[in-house]
Design an enzyme around this catalytic site. Structure first.
Site, PDB file in Angstrom:
ATOM      1  CB  SER A   1      61.154-102.830   1.427  1.00 60.27           C
ATOM      2  OG  SER A   1      61.890-102.333  -0.074  1.00 60.27           O
TER       3      SER A   1
ATOM      4  CG  ASP B   1      63.853-105.633   3.237  1.00 59.44           C
ATOM      5  OD1 ASP B   1      64.105-104.569   2.820  1.00 59.44           O
ATOM      6  OD2 ASP B   1      64.651-106.436   3.308  1.00 59.44           O
TER       7      ASP B   1
END
Length: 425
Positions: A18, A168
């Site tokens: 992420s 993410d």
């Protein structure tokens, strides 16, 4: 050529997917992204899903292009000194640690503001403030808690997660927008600020049409969903709707010629109202044009299964590319189901930089996604990911202005190397 984010320096404390998605975007736009990594091991994804022994994994390389790497033990006093100097020098700090980790390192928001009042501190967390804020979150957890899984799949089947990394990478995209917005505001205020993006929030934002449908349920059935035409009552929550279109215009995935052998021999077709008569012509059902059961969108809603079954009879006589060519000639919205192999070999995507070939000193050449956002005055050149600690000395000298003697002192302190293991007595 000057890049859009030239002059912006980012201190990158992110790991896995992420956060690195966010900082890679900033790097692609020209920011100097300094990735701080643990000495000896670095970002955990360097060793995850390795396809070549002792080589950085594709998981790492494809998320960390255009960055510089410094190894730093932030528990070491000299390491803390270096980190403090970097905070003083950089414009943005990005992290996706668990809640409270940065505070426990001794760098609270208040401390960072004391060191550099212009610093923007950007964070990704699993959840926002509330009962779950201390819970650990990964991609599929975010999809499940953000409304994606409950609305993905078929009505009588299990909830499903999507292959797109909306938890993410999606949250990384949201955070990148927050950072450049904060940088713009800093031009007016002269101050830094905190920017946060929760993965649950990011997924829900991408599922907004399902929140729309949840409220529509209060006023009656969702008529564009298959189950309406099948006479199946709706419950009190948005159901899973298979491959029905979420945009209000009926659409389905249909078999094409060769579907028995090719798992991707399918095409998505939308029965858009303005081209309904053209659809009738293509499939040989000209009588449907004026028939009261088919002539208008409301009349067709209860007959969608029948209509798409008839269209599928036609698509099964064509390959997905033949069907696309015929349908597109009449402006009928459609798209073939493209496999990753087909996408990797698509020369048009290479030409636009959407897929790029990158050369790596230990891995060799590999394919990666490029920047999906194209700026006419700031084209992206995708550069390979850094080796672990590759730029440590360069950053100490060029960014912080340390002398050779000072750099040697930092190294001698153990701040840039893994701790030595003592032999058992």
């Amino acid at each position: 050529m000057t890049k859009a984010l030239d002059g912006v320096r980012v201190l990158d404390f992110t790991h896995v997917q992420s956060g690195p998605t966010c900082t890679q975007l900033l790097a692609w736009f020209g920011a100097d992204v300094i990735k701080v990594e643990r000495p000896g091991s670095g970002d955990i994804t360097r060793g995850q899903l390795q396809d070549i022994p002792k080589v950085d994994s594709l998981y790492f390389t494809m998320l960390n292009h255009n960055k510089r790497s410094i190894t730093l033990d932030t528990k070491n006093p000299k390491g803390k000194e270096v980190l403090t100097a970097l905070i003083r020098t950089c414009d943005v700090l990005v992290e996706n640690f668990g809640p409270g980790v940065l505070d426990r390192m001794g760098f609270t928001w208040e401390k960072i503001q004391e060191i550099n009042p212009r610093m923007i501190v950007a964070s990704i967390k699993g959840f926002g403030p509330g009962p779950y804020e201390d819970c650990k979150v990964y991609e599929n957890v975010a999809q499940c808690t953000g409304g994606a899984a409950s609305t993905t799949g078929f009505r009588e089947g299990l909830p499903l997660v999507t292959g797109a990394q909306i938890g993410d990478s999606g949250t990384g995209l949201h955070l990148a927008l927050g950072i450049v917005t904060a940088l713009y505001q800093r031009h007016h205020t002269g101050r830094g600020q905190r920017v946060t993006a929760a993965m649950q929030d990011g997924v829900l934002n991408l599922c907004r049409v399902k929140l729309r449908d949840q409220q529509r349920l209060d006023h009656g059935p969702l008529k564009e969903y298959s189950q309406f035409g099948e006479g199946i009552p709706f419950g009190d929550a948005v159901p899973r709707a298979g491959n029905d279109s979420g945009g209000g215009q009926p659409g389905r995935i249909l078999k094409c010629k060769g579907w028995e052998q090719d798992p991707n021999a399918y095409i998505y077709v939308i029965t858009q109202a303005p081209v309904w008569e053209k659809i009738c012509d293509v499939i040989g059902e000209t009588g449907w044009k004026m028939h009261p059961d088919y002539a208008t969108p409301p009349a067709r809603l209860s007959r969608l299964n029948e209509i798409f079954a008839r269209i599928e009879q036609w698509t099964m006589t064509k390959t997905k590319f033949e069907a696309m060519e015929i349908l597109n000639a009449d402006d009928i919205p459609c798209g073939p189901i493209l496999s990753m192999k087909e996408l990797a070999e698509d020369q048009s995507l290479r030409a636009t930089g959407t897929i790029v070939e990158v050369d790596h000193p230990t891995r060799g050449k590999y394919l990666s996604v490029g920047n999906p956002i194209k700026l006419s005055d700031s084209p992206t050149e995708v550069k390979r990911s850094p080796l672990l600690g590759e730029h440590t000395d360069e950053i100490l000298r060029d960014v912080l202005g340390y002398s050779d003697a000072h750099v040697a002192e930092i190294h001698d302190s153990g701040a840039t190397a893994p701790p030595r293991k003592q032999a058992a007595e």
